[in-house]
Design a protein around this motif. Structure first.
Motif, short mmCIF file in Angstrom:
data_model
loop_
_atom_site.label_atom_id
_atom_site.label_comp_id
_atom_site.label_asym_id
_atom_site.label_seq_id
_atom_site.Cartn_x
_atom_site.Cartn_y
_atom_site.Cartn_z
N GLY A 230 0.82 -1.21 0.00
CA GLY A 230 0.00 0.00 0.00
C GLY A 230 0.85 1.25 0.00
O GLY A 230 0.55 2.22 -0.72
N PHE A 231 1.92 1.27 0.79
CA PHE A 231 2.81 2.43 0.81
C PHE A 231 3.50 2.62 -0.55
O PHE A 231 3.75 3.75 -0.99
CB PHE A 231 3.85 2.29 1.92
CG PHE A 231 3.35 2.71 3.27
CD1 PHE A 231 2.84 3.99 3.47
CD2 PHE A 231 3.40 1.83 4.35
CE1 PHE A 231 2.37 4.39 4.71
CE2 PHE A 231 2.94 2.23 5.61
CZ PHE A 231 2.42 3.50 5.79
N VAL A 232 3.85 1.51 -1.22
CA VAL A 232 4.44 1.60 -2.55
C VAL A 232 3.45 2.27 -3.51
O VAL A 232 3.82 3.16 -4.30
CB VAL A 232 4.84 0.22 -3.07
CG1 VAL A 232 5.21 0.28 -4.56
CG2 VAL A 232 6.01 -0.33 -2.27
N LEU A 233 2.19 1.86 -3.45
CA LEU A 233 1.17 2.46 -4.30
C LEU A 233 1.04 3.95 -4.02
O LEU A 233 0.98 4.77 -4.95
CB LEU A 233 -0.17 1.77 -4.07
CG LEU A 233 -0.31 0.32 -4.53
CD1 LEU A 233 -1.59 -0.30 -4.00
CD2 LEU A 233 -0.28 0.24 -6.05
N ILE A 234 1.00 4.32 -2.74
CA ILE A 234 0.88 5.73 -2.37
C ILE A 234 2.08 6.52 -2.88
O ILE A 234 1.93 7.59 -3.49
CB ILE A 234 0.76 5.88 -0.84
CG1 ILE A 234 -0.54 5.24 -0.34
CG2 ILE A 234 0.81 7.35 -0.44
CD1 ILE A 234 -0.62 5.15 1.18
N GLY A 235 3.28 6.00 -2.64
CA GLY A 235 4.49 6.70 -3.05
C GLY A 235 4.57 6.90 -4.55
O GLY A 235 4.94 7.98 -5.02
N TYR A 236 4.20 5.88 -5.30
CA TYR A 236 4.25 5.99 -6.76
C TYR A 236 3.29 7.06 -7.25
O TYR A 236 3.64 7.88 -8.11
CB TYR A 236 3.91 4.63 -7.38
CG TYR A 236 3.97 4.63 -8.89
CD1 TYR A 236 5.15 4.32 -9.56
CD2 TYR A 236 2.86 4.95 -9.65
CE1 TYR A 236 5.21 4.31 -10.94
CE2 TYR A 236 2.90 4.96 -11.03
CZ TYR A 236 4.08 4.64 -11.67
OH TYR A 236 4.14 4.65 -13.04
N GLN A 237 2.08 7.06 -6.72
CA GLN A 237 1.08 8.01 -7.18
C GLN A 237 1.44 9.44 -6.79
O GLN A 237 1.25 10.37 -7.58
CB GLN A 237 -0.30 7.64 -6.63
CG GLN A 237 -0.83 6.29 -7.07
CD GLN A 237 -0.90 6.16 -8.58
OE1 GLN A 237 -1.11 7.15 -9.28
NE2 GLN A 237 -0.78 4.93 -9.09
N LEU A 238 1.93 9.64 -5.57
CA LEU A 238 2.33 10.98 -5.15
C LEU A 238 3.52 11.48 -5.96
O LEU A 238 3.61 12.68 -6.28
CB LEU A 238 2.64 11.01 -3.66
CG LEU A 238 1.44 10.74 -2.73
CD1 LEU A 238 1.87 10.82 -1.27
CD2 LEU A 238 0.30 11.74 -3.00
N THR A 239 4.43 10.57 -6.30
CA THR A 239 5.55 10.95 -7.17
C THR A 239 5.03 11.36 -8.54
O THR A 239 5.47 12.37 -9.12
CB THR A 239 6.53 9.78 -7.30
OG1 THR A 239 7.03 9.42 -6.02
CG2 THR A 239 7.69 10.16 -8.22
N GLY A 240 4.09 10.59 -9.09
CA GLY A 240 3.50 10.94 -10.37
C GLY A 240 2.80 12.29 -10.33
O GLY A 240 2.87 13.08 -11.28
N LEU A 241 2.10 12.56 -9.22
CA LEU A 241 1.42 13.85 -9.06
C LEU A 241 2.41 14.99 -9.05
O LEU A 241 2.19 16.03 -9.69
CB LEU A 241 0.60 13.84 -7.76
CG LEU A 241 -0.13 15.13 -7.40
CD1 LEU A 241 -1.18 15.45 -8.45
CD2 LEU A 241 -0.76 15.02 -6.01
N ALA A 242 3.52 14.82 -8.32
CA ALA A 242 4.53 15.87 -8.24
C ALA A 242 5.19 16.12 -9.59
O ALA A 242 5.42 17.27 -9.99
CB ALA A 242 5.58 15.50 -7.20
N VAL A 243 5.47 15.04 -10.32
CA VAL A 243 6.14 15.18 -11.63
C VAL A 243 5.22 15.83 -12.65
O VAL A 243 5.66 16.63 -13.51
CB VAL A 243 6.61 13.80 -12.12
CG1 VAL A 243 7.09 13.88 -13.57
CG2 VAL A 243 7.71 13.26 -11.22
N SER A 244 3.92 15.51 -12.58
CA SER A 244 2.97 16.03 -13.56
C SER A 244 2.53 17.45 -13.28
O SER A 244 1.93 18.09 -14.15
CB SER A 244 1.73 15.12 -13.62
OG SER A 244 1.03 15.18 -12.38
#
Length: 245
Positions: A230-244
């Motif tokens: 679950g933390f991996v999923l959260i981290g990936y999505q928040l990273t994607g949000l920051a990059v986008s």
């Protein structure tokens, strides 16, 4: 009513971290890191199909809904967490029904009323639902805060978020308004079929596992693995949000 999910927690907390459980952790993290696990992704072929067709297409949308649920590892991880310590079918039925009501409601209404949420944010919340349930299974809230959250309400609420995750993705593909309602209903029927298939597989595996002594020894580790996924999923999505941004 006493929460059946509390059963066996005191024994599971002292479980070791054996090699088998480490392998389980690696497997769950690998699934969480795969493309389909990281969001409510629709394959390129399915995306093109959704964008091109119009009119009522019930069978194809049933198939697409079932395929999405069976390959949606975030859904499956959450379902696994929900039923992990349930032994009676009536309890499993209640919680799975609450989850189905939640995600069906927001998926249908979200698409029909064109209510979209940033896909990175909603998928991060879905990852949070996996973390929440794993911590609940570990008895963390009772130890940390001295109370047990309402598990039925939490399952329904997170079901709403899972549904918004799917509706947001469907909206991105500009599904044709012609035949929208029948197609959405067919898609939802497919999602429920896929959920039953996934749940059946989980229950078969869990049924065999619970009969072995390793269940008590490894239950703690399995939930830690789910929490990490679950933390991996959260981290990936928040990273994607920051990059986008």
């Amino acid at each position: 009513m006493h929460d059946p999910s509390s059963r066996g927690r005191s024994h599971a907390r002292s479980a070791p971290w054996p090699a088998l459980s480490t392998a389980l952790l690696a497997l769950i993290l690998a699934l969480a890191w795969s493309h389909q696990a990281l969001a409510h992704a629709v394959t390129a072929g399915d995306q093109g199909y959704i964008q091109e067709i119009s009119g009522v297409n019930l069978i194809p949308f049933v198939y697409l809904g079932a395929k999405h649920m069976v390959t949606g590892y975030d859904h499956i991880l959450f379902l696994l967490g929900v039923i992990f310590f349930f032994y009676q079918m009536k309890h499993i039925g209640i919680y799975v029904t609450l989850f189905a009501i939640g995600h069906s409601t927001t998926m249908l209404l979200g698409v029909y009323f064109n209510v979209g949420i940033n896909s990175y944010i909603i998928d991060a919340i879905i990852g949070l639902s996996v973390v929440y349930k794993a911590l609940d299974n570990l008895g963390a809230y009772q130890r940390w805060f001295g109370f047990q959250p309402n598990t039925k309400a939490a399952t329904l609420i997170f079901g709403f978020f899972h549904g918004f995750g799917l509706s947001t993705k469907i909206l991105e593909y500009n599904i044709a308004p012609d035949g929208l309602v029948p197609n959405l209903l067919a898609f939802n029927v497919g999602v429920e079929i896929g959920q039953l298939l996934a749940l059946s597989a989980i229950l078969i595996v869990m049924g065999f596992w619970r009969r072995s002594p390793s269940f008590v020894r490894h239950a703690y580790t399995a939930n830690v693995a789910m929490m990490c996924a679950g933390f991996v999923l959260i981290g990936y999505q928040l990273t994607g949000l920051a990059v986008s941004s």
